[in-house]
Design a protein around this motif. Structure first.
Motif, short mmCIF file in Angstrom:
data_model
loop_
_atom_site.label_atom_id
_atom_site.label_comp_id
_atom_site.label_asym_id
_atom_site.label_seq_id
_atom_site.Cartn_x
_atom_site.Cartn_y
_atom_site.Cartn_z
N VAL A 1 23.39 -39.58 -41.98
CA VAL A 1 24.26 -40.75 -42.07
C VAL A 1 23.61 -42.01 -41.53
O VAL A 1 24.10 -43.11 -41.73
N PHE A 2 22.47 -41.88 -40.82
CA PHE A 2 21.81 -43.07 -40.29
C PHE A 2 20.40 -42.67 -39.92
O PHE A 2 20.15 -41.52 -39.57
N GLY A 3 19.51 -43.64 -39.97
CA GLY A 3 18.21 -43.38 -39.38
C GLY A 3 17.16 -42.97 -40.39
O GLY A 3 17.42 -42.87 -41.59
N PRO A 4 15.94 -42.76 -39.91
CA PRO A 4 14.83 -42.55 -40.81
C PRO A 4 14.68 -41.15 -41.39
O PRO A 4 13.78 -40.95 -42.21
N ALA A 5 15.49 -40.20 -41.00
CA ALA A 5 15.35 -38.87 -41.60
C ALA A 5 15.81 -38.92 -43.04
O ALA A 5 16.77 -39.62 -43.37
N ALA A 6 15.13 -38.19 -43.91
CA ALA A 6 15.46 -38.28 -45.32
C ALA A 6 16.21 -37.06 -45.83
O ALA A 6 16.80 -37.11 -46.90
N ARG A 7 16.17 -35.95 -45.09
CA ARG A 7 16.79 -34.74 -45.61
C ARG A 7 17.83 -34.25 -44.63
O ARG A 7 17.71 -34.42 -43.42
N ALA A 8 18.84 -33.56 -45.17
CA ALA A 8 19.89 -33.01 -44.31
C ALA A 8 19.32 -31.92 -43.41
O ALA A 8 18.28 -31.34 -43.68
N LEU A 9 20.04 -31.66 -42.34
CA LEU A 9 19.63 -30.63 -41.41
C LEU A 9 19.89 -29.26 -42.06
O LEU A 9 20.99 -29.00 -42.56
N PRO A 10 18.91 -28.37 -42.10
CA PRO A 10 19.14 -27.06 -42.73
C PRO A 10 20.24 -26.28 -42.00
O PRO A 10 20.30 -26.27 -40.78
N GLN A 11 21.08 -25.61 -42.77
CA GLN A 11 22.16 -24.82 -42.19
C GLN A 11 21.81 -23.34 -42.26
O GLN A 11 21.25 -22.89 -43.26
N LEU A 12 22.13 -22.62 -41.20
CA LEU A 12 21.84 -21.19 -41.16
C LEU A 12 23.12 -20.43 -41.51
O LEU A 12 24.13 -20.59 -40.83
N PRO A 13 23.10 -19.63 -42.54
CA PRO A 13 24.32 -18.86 -42.86
C PRO A 13 24.54 -17.77 -41.81
O PRO A 13 23.60 -17.09 -41.39
N ILE A 14 25.80 -17.63 -41.36
CA ILE A 14 26.09 -16.64 -40.32
C ILE A 14 27.27 -15.78 -40.72
O ILE A 14 28.01 -16.09 -41.65
N LYS A 15 27.42 -14.69 -40.01
CA LYS A 15 28.57 -13.82 -40.19
C LYS A 15 28.80 -13.09 -38.88
O LYS A 15 28.07 -13.31 -37.91
#
Lengths: 587, 382, 267
Positions: free
Chosen positions: B331-345
């Protein structure tokens, strides 16, 4: 009264000195001196028989701004001395051990040997913390002095022929100094510098095509691995200091060969150098300044804490602190990384990270690159291929001065951006607003400061020429019998007037004729035409300095006013009648 | 010494009209014909200003006083040296000085002040000596052009030419070409010897390192440092846990650090009603508990600055901000990619475990990274 | 009996009798009077009533008459007595004006009033109780445990609050405050309840023992002298760079000007 001595050998003897009898010191050294001279010819070197490099009475002009380079040189010597001390105790290894030294708050924690040995130096080696802090303060001052020194040379035009090589060496030294400092504060492997190393390697990864290979190659595998600290250590104590020493050596030799530049002033011309002899005056002043620089650094290290790595903790790739910044000279890169919009291309199965590559990689080489190339750009615009040994007053080169100020503006904006979170908390401003404002500011502010600086320079030029033509305001208001008020002016000294009007007046270069005398088309006319708008812009606004005729005329005009009875002022101000400007006398 | 007023040749003409030989007169080496501007001087040069003696030059008492000052300063230096040595041996390591805002190690401050003052005194004394007692007549030295004298250049050219002739190269050019080639090619072994500084980051290597973390199906999520496993009921809404995979504790040394540079996670619990869960990520989360990589996708700093109410995760390094309530998009700043999400159960014993490894490589971008499956920016701030 | 009756006309008899009677009344009162409720037991209806009064005057305009929340303030159902104790006794609440940051300011309520408010809010829904002293005391921790507290701090807390708890910036004008001078109880409560933007660190994941270690580390690092000299605010290289330029280059340029100055002339 004493006239200025014409050459080095004619300096008047002090009356108290006995004539030419060797004192005990000289007698003592005459034996060893002859022994050395028989084998090295050193007497010839000291007396200047090898032309133009050195003699004991070589002249150096005296101005405080000429000592800025010395601050850098002496800080470097302090770094070498304290660095040797630190290498005796530092262990450049990332091998993991459990800490059991004397600093209780880290007891039992796993950490690298590098970090543990730095803690050892700080707490268990007596005087170790002092030496560490001297080393770190000297490093900050080294780069700061290099930057200040290069600004002085830039604004006075000291980089012009024949000193372009020295300027390029200087830009290289700046680059190497910044790199050396970064490596130096990263080898203790603490949390703050470790985050910085992570960032740099993230930047290496962003290099298109080869970034990943460079990353793995230099790390010896994955990040962080266990080879990084030893490799950075080698660069920090062996390779880069050797290159710096060699470049500093060449830098100094060139200064001796070219002789130092001097500011305009009475008796100073492009063909001479006026100042004090190397031995004893300059030796004492410069040598003494070494001790002053060293002393100030030690006193700072004594009472101001720097880089308290024990509060940062050992490096852990899953930990970070709010308000993490690099040392100040990397701050502009940090700011560039924070301001850059998030441009990244995803083309097929490749990723092109412009958001990192442009600020971190291009930005890192852009600063010394832009600095290094400037003399050649200016030479192209001015077409000036002559030597320059008299410095410019910054106001007499308004465009150059304005370019320099706007470059400094860009740098300062980036530094503020690099500290934006600390600015946000201390001034209660939104972090995001600072970033957004500075993204625009970095383009707009340099333009504004350029315009303001140029106008200030032109204004100062006009003020100076006014002084030449009309003298300085005396502050006395005269009321004439008819009721009019006037302020008589005091003429300035001829020395000052000469200094103000001494400089060469440049004109824009007009391109030469298209064909030469035989009607054959001349080569290079396209380049000349391309250069024309730049040279017109560069010199176009220069204020013309007063001519001799204008000065005569102004003197007559003022001569009238002065007859009204302010001969009093002229005498009180200590100026003598025959030194008035424009009275038609030469010396 | 003064130059005459009036214009001279160089000042008035444009440079193009003068040929190079005119600009630089090389006849006389020793000073007068330097290749410099001879500008018009509307005010004639009055010459170096007259030398006015200093107080210490005329007043013997003043000079003696300064001499005493200088000698005193020098004599104080051994005193500071002695104090330094005494401080080194005698001040206890654990004594501290409390002076205003200064609360520091007494030994350190004492060592620094004694050394600093001693060194500074040498400098100050030397300066006083130079300024007040050394002869301060300004002297003048002639400059020389930057170039060497014409005859020196000629001589150099002669020597070079004779030497080249004698070397036999002009008739047999292959000698020099082959010699230079032979020496130059030595760069190849030198560079090649550096290859083993690190492995070659080819596709297989990258798959094993950049694209793989410790996470795989069934690995338990545990609290960093303490390694306590986590059940969903341990977490409240608004909770953040800095986590690692349980199998991290089997590693030590460089392997531990290498794994820890990629595997850390942030576990956050949010109210499912407040967040966006896309259909294809419904089974990546458990009752509003979502897990993301802790390593920023910009240049790799670990992030755990989470705002409970806005659900934004801020990286302190360059202020990249990720919305964890919207699949970690920027939503702001120089990062270009979303943070990877770890699938859990949840595993059989009720602990949180990974459902699989990370679906995309974690951490900073690199050239060969296939980023087509990553998400980019949220529309929020833009 | 004869002892007492034979002395009933003693001059001191009246005074002694009075003292005895007072003593008896006092003892009886102490035996039957209710003990003053500690804030950890929000069950006394008197306290709750007082709390509800205070709440309706000072808090309900933003938090709703029954703590259910309004557009101005979140619901307080289930926040627990610990949250109220933290917010009100640090002065954060009541907010002086609406805004993203609830800064620390002089507190408006004394201990008794805070306890009453906490008691009332605790009745709105089950939530974390005010921790007792043994939970946040740092006695008895070994050096290794305190060092471990440092590692826990740097893993969980320093990203917002800085290495030694000097505070840090959050987006949008907010900040994570400095922890210097904050009491152990308040640090514990903040971790437990997650005030404002701070996340929650529940006791199930970060048990009391570890919270104590973190608190002990903070106490130690704040009390510790700065071994190398003035610490310039503990903000790291930014202040060091400013001092390096201002004092280092500044002093040295000053010396350079002195060295090359013309100095007094004889005439």
């Amino acid at each position: 009264m004493a006239k200025p001595a014409k050459t080095a050998t004619e300096a008047p003897q002090r009356p108290e000195q006995p004539d030419r009898q060797l004192g005990p010191v000289m007698k003592f050294f005459s034996g060893p001196a002859k022994w050395a001279d028989d084998r090295t010819g050193i007497g010839g070197i000291m007396s200047g028989r090898i032309p133009n490099i050195f003699n004991l009475r070589k002249v150096f002009p005296d101005h405080w701004s000429f000592m800025l380079g010395e601050i850098a040189l002496y800080s470097f010597i302090v770094l070498l001395l304290t660095g040797v001390f630190l290498t005796l105790w530092f262990k450049p290894s990332m091998g993991e051990i459990e800490y059991n030294g004397s600093y209780q708050l880290l007891r039992g924690l796993p950490m690298s040997e590098a970090y543990a040995s730095t803690l050892n130096i700080s707490f268990d080696v007596r005087g170790g913390l002092l030496i560490r802090q001297i080393h770190h303060w000297a490093a900050l001052l080294f780069v700061a002095a290099m930057l200040t020194h290069s600004m002085r040379i830039f604004f006075t035009g000291g980089f012009r022929k024949p000193r372009e090589i020295n300027w390029v060496i200087g830009a290289t030294l700046l680059f190497l100094g910044m790199t050396e400092g970064f490596l130096g504060y990263s080898i203790p492997d603490d949390l703050l510098s470790g985050v910085g190393v992570r960032i740099i390697f993230g930047a290496v990864l962003s290099i298109p095509l080869v970034g990943t290979y460079l990353f793995t190659w230099f790390l010896g595998g994955e990040y962080p691995g266990d080879l990084l600290v030893p490799r950075m250590y080698m660069l920090h104590i062996l390779l880069i200091p050797a290159v710096i020493l060699a470049l500093v050596g060449v830098h100094l030799i060139l200064i001796f060969y070219h002789k130092h530049t001097q500011f305009p002033g009475p008796g100073r011309t492009e063909k001479n150098v006026v100042g004090y002899p190397f031995f004893p005056v300059y030796t004492a002043k410069a040598g003494g300044f070494f001790f002053i620089v060293f002393g100030v650094i030690v006193l700072m290290a004594a009472v101001i804490q720097i880089n308290p790595i024990w509060t940062y903790g050992p490096y852990n790739p899953a930990e970070v602190s709010a308000g993490s910044q690099p040392d100040w000279y990397i701050g502009y890169l940090e700011g560039a990384l924070r301001l850059m919009p998030n441009w990244e291309w995803h083309i097929g199965a490749t990723t092109w990270s412009w958001n990192i590559f442009i600020p971190a990689i291009l930005g890192f080489v852009a600063l010394p690159g832009a600095i290094g190339i400037y003399p050649f750009l200016e030479k192209w615009v001015t077409g000036d291929d002559l030597e320059h040994h008299v410095l410019d007053r910054p106001r007499n080169a308004p465009n150059r001065t304005a370019i320099g100020v706007s470059a400094i503006t860009v740098y300062v904006v980036l530094m503020i951006a690099g500290a934006n979170d600390i600015v946000a908390t201390h001034f209660h401003i939104s972090l995001n607003s600072i970033t957004l404002v500075l993204r625009w500011g970095i383009f707009i502010l340099p333009i504004i400061t350029f315009m303001i600086t140029k106008r200030i320079c032109i204004g100062l030029q006009r003020t100076a020429y006014d002084r030449v033509l009309h003298g300085s305001e005396s502050g006395v208001i005269h009321r004439s019998p008819s009721g009019g008020y006037s302020e008589p002016h005091t003429p300035i000294t001829q020395g000052e007037a000469f200094a103000i009007t001494q400089h060469h007046e440049y004109q824009p270069i007009t391109p030469g004729p298209v064909t030469d005398a035989n009607g054959v088309a001349r080569k290079g006319t396209t380049k000349e035409r391309a250069r024309r708008p730049f040279t017109r812009w560069y010199f176009g606004h220069n204020v013309a300095k007063p001519t001799a005729a204008e000065i005569e005329e102004a003197a007559h005009h003022h001569g009238g006013h002065e007859a009204e009875g302010n001969g009093q002022e002229a005498i009180e101000s200590g100026e003598r009648a025959d030194e008035q400007v424009g009275a038609g006398h030469s010396d | 010494m003064s130059t005459s007023s009036g214009t001279s040749g160089v000042g008035g003409e444009t440079h193009e009209e003068m040929n190079p030989e005119q600009q630089i007169a090389r006849e006389d080496y020793a000073g007068h014909d330097m290749p410099v501007h001879e500008p018009a001087h509307p005010v004639p040069d009055p010459g170096v200003e007259e030398h006015i003696p200093r107080l210490t030059d005329v007043d013997q008492a003043a000079a003696d006083r300064v001499e005493r000052q200088v000698v005193t300063m020098f004599m104080l230096v051994p005193v500071t040296a002695v104090l330094f040595v005494l401080s080194y041996y005698l001040i206890p390591r654990d004594s501290f000085v409390d002076f205003g805002p200064l609360h520091a190690s007494a030994k350190h401050v004492a060592l620094g002040l004694t050394l600093g003052i001693g060194v500074l005194l040498i400098g100050l004394a030397t300066q006083q000596w130079a300024r007040q007692l050394m002869a301060n007549n300004e002297i003048i030295e002639e400059r020389h052009p930057g170039h060497s004298p014409a005859d020196a250049n000629e001589e150099a050219m002669n020597q070079l030419t004779v030497g080249i002739d004698e070397s036999g190269v002009p008739r047999r050019k292959m000698l020099i070409y082959s010699a230079l080639g032979a020496i130059g090619i030595l760069a190849a072994p030198a560079l090649v010897l550096l290859t083993d500084l690190g492995p070659v980051a080819g596709p297989n290597y990258r798959r094993r390192t950049f694209e793989t973390t410790l996470w795989k199906e069934g690995v338990r999520l545990v609290n960093d440092i303490t390694y306590t496993p986590i059940r969903p009921e341990d977490l409240e809404i608004g909770q953040l846990v800095n986590g690692v995979p349980e199998n991290l504790k089997d590693l030590t040394g460089a392997a531990f650090n290498d794994a820890k540079a990629k595997a850390p996670i942030v576990i956050v619990r949010m109210n499912p009603a407040d967040i966006k869960i896309p259909a294809d990520r419904k089974d990546w989360q458990v009752a509003g508990i979502l897990v993301y990589s802790k390593i920023c996708t910009h240049v790799g700093c670990p992030i755990s600055l989470w705002e409970q109410q806005t659900h934004h995760l801020l990286c302190p390094c360059h202020q990249s901000t990720f919305d964890l309530a919207d699949s970690g998009k920027v939503v702001f700043g120089p990062a270009a990619r979303a943070l990877p999400q770890l699938p859990i159960k949840i595993n059989d014993e009720g602990f949180l475990v990974a459902r699989s490894g990370f679906p995309v490589p974690v951490g900073p971008s690199y050239f060969e990274r296939d980023s087509r499956k990553d998400l980019g920016q949220s529309g929020e701030y833009r | 009996m004869r002892l007492l009756s034979s002395r009933r006309r003693h001059p001191a008899a009246k005074a002694l009798l009075l003292v005895a009677a007072l003593f008896v009344i006092g003892a009886v009162y102490a035996a039957v009077a209710p003990t003053e409720q500690s804030a950890a037991e929000p069950n006394t209806s008197q306290q709750v009533t007082k709390g509800k009064e205070l709440f309706s005057v000072n808090c309900s305009s933003c938090h709703g008459l029954n703590g259910e929340g309004t557009s101005q303030g979140p619901s307080l159902v289930g926040v627990g007595a610990a949250a109220v104790n933290f917010q009100v006794s640090t002065g954060r609440m009541p907010l002086a004006r609406p805004g993203a940051q609830a800064p620390v300011k002089p507190r408006e309520f004394n201990d008794e009033e805070v306890a009453a408010l906490a008691a009332y809010v605790a009745t709105l829904g089950p939530g974390p109780a005010i921790p007792n002293a043994s939970q946040y005391s740092t006695d008895g921790l070994t050096d290794e445990e305190i060092a471990r507290g440092g590692e826990l701090f740097r893993t969980n807390c320093s990203a917002c609050h800085n290495f030694t708890g000097r505070g840090g910036a959050l987006p949008g004008g907010k900040h994570a405050p400095s922890l210097v001078g904050v009491s152990n109880l308040h640090i514990y409560e903040a971790m437990l309840t997650g005030p404002q933007q701070m996340p929650v660190f529940s006791d199930q994941v970060l048990p009391s023992q570890q919270k104590r270690q973190i608190i002990a580390y903070l106490d130690s690092i704040h009390q510790e002298p700065n071994h190398g000299g003035l610490d310039l605010g503990g903000l790291g290289p930014v202040s060091e760079g400013i001092v390096g330029w201002a004092i280092g280059i500044g002093c040295l340029i000053g010396f350079a000007i002195w060295i090359t100055a013309r100095g007094a002339r004889a005439r």
